[in-house]
Design a protein around this motif. Structure first.
Motif, short mmCIF file in Angstrom:
data_model
loop_
_atom_site.label_atom_id
_atom_site.label_comp_id
_atom_site.label_asym_id
_atom_site.label_seq_id
_atom_site.Cartn_x
_atom_site.Cartn_y
_atom_site.Cartn_z
N PRO A 1 0.83 -1.21 0.00
CA PRO A 1 0.00 0.00 0.00
C PRO A 1 0.86 1.26 0.00
O PRO A 1 1.85 1.35 0.73
CB PRO A 1 -0.78 -0.10 1.31
CG PRO A 1 -0.73 -1.54 1.70
CD PRO A 1 0.55 -2.08 1.16
N HIS A 2 0.47 2.21 -0.83
CA HIS A 2 1.13 3.51 -0.88
C HIS A 2 0.10 4.59 -0.53
O HIS A 2 -0.90 4.71 -1.22
CB HIS A 2 1.69 3.79 -2.28
CG HIS A 2 3.01 3.14 -2.54
ND1 HIS A 2 3.19 1.78 -2.54
CD2 HIS A 2 4.23 3.68 -2.81
CE1 HIS A 2 4.47 1.50 -2.81
NE2 HIS A 2 5.12 2.64 -2.98
N PHE A 3 0.38 5.34 0.54
CA PHE A 3 -0.52 6.41 0.95
C PHE A 3 0.20 7.75 0.85
O PHE A 3 1.30 7.89 1.38
CB PHE A 3 -0.99 6.20 2.40
CG PHE A 3 -1.70 4.88 2.63
CD1 PHE A 3 -2.53 4.34 1.66
CD2 PHE A 3 -1.53 4.18 3.82
CE1 PHE A 3 -3.19 3.12 1.87
CE2 PHE A 3 -2.18 2.97 4.04
CZ PHE A 3 -3.01 2.43 3.06
N ALA A 4 -0.44 8.72 0.20
CA ALA A 4 0.15 10.05 0.09
C ALA A 4 -0.50 10.97 1.11
O ALA A 4 -1.73 11.01 1.22
CB ALA A 4 -0.05 10.61 -1.31
N ILE A 5 0.31 11.71 1.85
CA ILE A 5 -0.21 12.68 2.81
C ILE A 5 -0.20 14.05 2.13
O ILE A 5 0.86 14.59 1.84
CB ILE A 5 0.66 12.73 4.09
CG1 ILE A 5 0.75 11.32 4.70
CG2 ILE A 5 0.10 13.72 5.09
CD1 ILE A 5 1.67 11.23 5.91
N VAL A 6 -1.41 14.57 1.85
CA VAL A 6 -1.48 15.83 1.11
C VAL A 6 -2.35 16.84 1.85
O VAL A 6 -3.16 16.47 2.70
CB VAL A 6 -2.03 15.63 -0.33
CG1 VAL A 6 -1.11 14.76 -1.15
CG2 VAL A 6 -3.44 15.02 -0.30
N GLY A 7 -2.18 18.10 1.51
CA GLY A 7 -2.97 19.14 2.16
C GLY A 7 -2.21 20.45 2.12
O GLY A 7 -1.04 20.49 1.75
N ARG A 8 -2.89 21.50 2.52
CA ARG A 8 -2.29 22.82 2.48
C ARG A 8 -1.12 22.90 3.46
O ARG A 8 -1.03 22.10 4.38
CB ARG A 8 -3.34 23.88 2.84
CG ARG A 8 -4.45 24.01 1.81
CD ARG A 8 -5.44 25.10 2.19
NE ARG A 8 -6.12 24.79 3.45
CZ ARG A 8 -5.92 25.45 4.58
NH1 ARG A 8 -5.08 26.46 4.65
NH2 ARG A 8 -6.58 25.11 5.67
N PRO A 9 -0.25 23.90 3.30
CA PRO A 9 0.83 24.07 4.27
C PRO A 9 0.26 24.30 5.66
O PRO A 9 -0.80 24.91 5.80
CB PRO A 9 1.55 25.34 3.77
CG PRO A 9 1.20 25.45 2.34
CD PRO A 9 -0.16 24.86 2.18
N ASN A 10 0.96 23.78 6.66
CA ASN A 10 0.62 24.02 8.07
C ASN A 10 -0.62 23.32 8.59
O ASN A 10 -1.06 23.60 9.70
CB ASN A 10 0.48 25.53 8.36
CG ASN A 10 1.84 26.18 8.38
OD1 ASN A 10 2.79 25.61 8.91
ND2 ASN A 10 1.95 27.33 7.75
N VAL A 11 -1.21 22.44 7.81
CA VAL A 11 -2.36 21.71 8.34
C VAL A 11 -1.90 20.60 9.29
O VAL A 11 -2.69 20.05 10.05
CB VAL A 11 -3.23 21.10 7.22
CG1 VAL A 11 -3.91 22.18 6.41
CG2 VAL A 11 -2.41 20.18 6.32
N GLY A 12 -0.60 20.28 9.21
CA GLY A 12 -0.06 19.28 10.14
C GLY A 12 0.37 17.99 9.47
O GLY A 12 0.38 16.93 10.11
N LYS A 13 0.74 18.06 8.22
CA LYS A 13 1.14 16.83 7.49
C LYS A 13 2.37 16.19 8.12
O LYS A 13 2.39 14.98 8.37
CB LYS A 13 1.41 17.14 6.02
CG LYS A 13 0.19 17.62 5.25
CD LYS A 13 0.50 17.88 3.79
CE LYS A 13 1.49 19.00 3.57
NZ LYS A 13 1.02 20.32 4.05
N SER A 14 3.39 17.02 8.39
CA SER A 14 4.61 16.47 8.98
C SER A 14 4.35 15.94 10.38
O SER A 14 4.82 14.87 10.76
CB SER A 14 5.70 17.54 9.06
OG SER A 14 5.86 18.14 7.83
N SER A 15 3.56 16.71 11.13
CA SER A 15 3.24 16.28 12.49
C SER A 15 2.49 14.95 12.46
O SER A 15 2.75 14.07 13.29
CB SER A 15 2.37 17.32 13.20
OG SER A 15 2.95 18.60 13.10
#
Ligand code: GDP
Ligand code: GDP
Length: 449
Positions: A183-197
């Motif tokens: 499985p490959h999951f991409a974490i996407v979203g606007r800056p600062n929404v908390g993707k890295s966190s």
């Protein structure tokens, strides 16, 4: 397959979106069968001379909405400048649109200066060249130092075919995305929404055993991990910035990076900031996930910051559903990357969405469902013609794709297609996955064995 990306850059009002619509127009007719994909289109899949590619109108990608306000030329310029930068990093070919009515402007020179360093092919297009005089005036744009200007009229469709011919001739070959059983999951979203966190929180979960692998592309960093003893890969679109490889500001226009990541993923985790709610950019990314035919999980992050009352979550869900109505099938998970609340649900839900995305249903059960559905709710008819369903089958591939053989596909009304999709979902769920419904004509075979 990873399709090549063609980015359209240029200052406002030169005709970028007109050109975009012209380049993707044929495909829109197909894609728009799925509701919602036509709104504010910035990404479009297109085909020309047998090549498939993605067209991106970077003009609408400005995430910093302030940069879009009139009367802020400085911010505007930074915006266009950044778009050019990102296009150079992320696209396979760049169409730089200028306006012959206006002549080369200072902004054009700025953009040209940026693009001159590009290792990717840059096509200097002089738009609004609607007549011979204007076509001749296009030579003025030689000054920009980007080679021979290509006069076109996006509005009238003049010159766009030649332009595409030139682009296609130099597009890189399609990169076959390695068929992966992991499985490959991409974490996407606007800056600062908390993707890295969120990524870090997931990696901190007990059931995650991490072995970071080097990114396989320059676009994103891949992290391989074992989740409950099964391997999976997270494609992180924020990681690059965190590792200091991209200057601040440019991340604002990282949508191209998100497109790349989504293409490589089975399921996209669309991270939303609970405090901000759904913004236009979230809708754009969601519509691209849909157009790419990938699974999706909506992750409402920073839930710890929301003051909760009895109905808070229900009301929030209703708002999200209304604003992302074209992906109504997406599960919603409320999390806090900070407190780790429900973080494990993100991956568990993504795995469920992937299972739905890969699900195959038996042909006999499918046909039985169609029979029951059409008996319960007779398709509308036009005059004497009645829509008849002859045979249905699911074909290979993801997302689940169904062929319905009918006597006359022109009789299939959009609402009936919706009804059938709802029936399929009521029976098999398909939570987190889009469905493709394709109608084909077939004459009733009389007396055939
Ligand atoms: P964008 O801001 O760069 O996306 O520009 P738009 O595509 O919104 O176009 C700005 C204006 O220029 C609109 O009024 C278009 O109708 C007009 N326009 C676009 N292409 C052409 C063209 O080829 N010829 C003429 N005369 N007008 C055009
Ligand atoms: P990215 O740009 O999407 O990767 O976002 P980051 O992970 O860098 O987070 C942006 C900011 O939001 C940082 O200051 C984080 O500490 C904060 N943040 C991220 N997740 C949460 C959360 O669940 N709750 C709270 N209160 N803050 C968060």
């Amino acid at each position: 397959m990873q399709k090549p990306i063609i980015a359209i850059v240029g200052r406002p009002n030169v005709g970028k979106s007109t050109l975009f619509n012209r380049l993707v127009e044929e495909r829109i007719a197909i894609v728009s069968e799925t509701a919602g994909t036509t709104r504010d289109r910035l990404y479009g899949e297109a085909e020309f001379a047998g090549r498939e590619f993605i067209v991106v109108d970077t003009g609408g990608l400005a995430l910093d909405e302030r940069a879009d306000l009139p009367g802020t030329p400085a911010a505007m310029l930074t915006g266009v400048h950044n778009q050019a930068q990102v296009a150079m990093d992320e696209a396979d070919a760049i169409i730089f649109v200028t306006d012959v009515e206006q002549g080369p402007s200072p902004d054009d020179f700025e953009i040209a200066n940026t693009l001159r360093a590009s290792k990717k092919p840059v096509y200097l297009v002089v738009n609004k060249a609607d007549n011979e005089t204007r076509r001749q005036n296009a030579v003025e744009f030689f000054q920009l130092g980007l080679g021979e200007p290509i006069p076109i009229s996006a509005l009238h469709g003049v010159g766009t075919g030649d332009l595409l011919d030139q682009i296609i001739a130099r597009l890189p070959e399609e990169i076959p995305s390695a068929p992966s059983t992991i499985p490959h999951f991409a974490i996407v979203g606007r800056p600062n929404v908390g993707k890295s966190s969120l990524l870090n929180a997931i990696l901190g979960e007990e059931r995650a055993l991490v072995s970071e692998i080097a990114g396989t592309t320059r676009d994103s960093i891949d992290t391989a991990l074992m989740w409950n003893d099964a391997p999976l890969v997270l494609i992180d679109t924020a990681g690059l910035r965190k590792r200091g490889q991209i200057e601040a500001g440019i991340e604002k226009y990282s949508s191209l990076r998100a497109i790349r990541a989504i293409q490589r993923a089975d399921v996209a985790l669309l991270v939303i900031d609970a405090v901000d709610g759904i913004m236009a950019q979230d809708q754009h990314v969601a519509s691209y996930i849909l157009a790419a035919g990938k699974g999706v999980v909506i992750v409402i992050n920073k839930w710890d910051l929301i003051e909760k009352e009895e109905r808070t979550m229900i009301e929030f869900t209703e708002r999200v559903r209304a604003q992302l109505d074209f992906i109504a099938y997406a599960p919603i998970v409320f999390v806090s990357a900070k407190t780790h609340q429900r973080v494990h649900r993100v991956i568990d839900t993504a795995l469920e969405a992937r299972a739905a995305w890969q699900m195959r249903v038996p042909t006999n059960e499918l046909n039985e469902l169609v029979r029951e559905a059409t008996a319960r709710h007779t398709p509308a008819s036009k005059g004497k013609r009645h829509l008849k369903f002859l045979f249905a089958t699911q074909v290979e591939g993801t997302p689940p794709t169904f062929f319905f053989f009918v006597n006359d596909k022109k009789l299939v009304h959009f609402t009936y297609e919706r009804y059938l999709e709802n029936q399929l979902r009521a029976r098999w769920g398909f939570v987190g996955s889009p469905l493709r419904m394709i109608f084909r004509n077939r004459r009733e075979e009389k007396g055939a064995a």
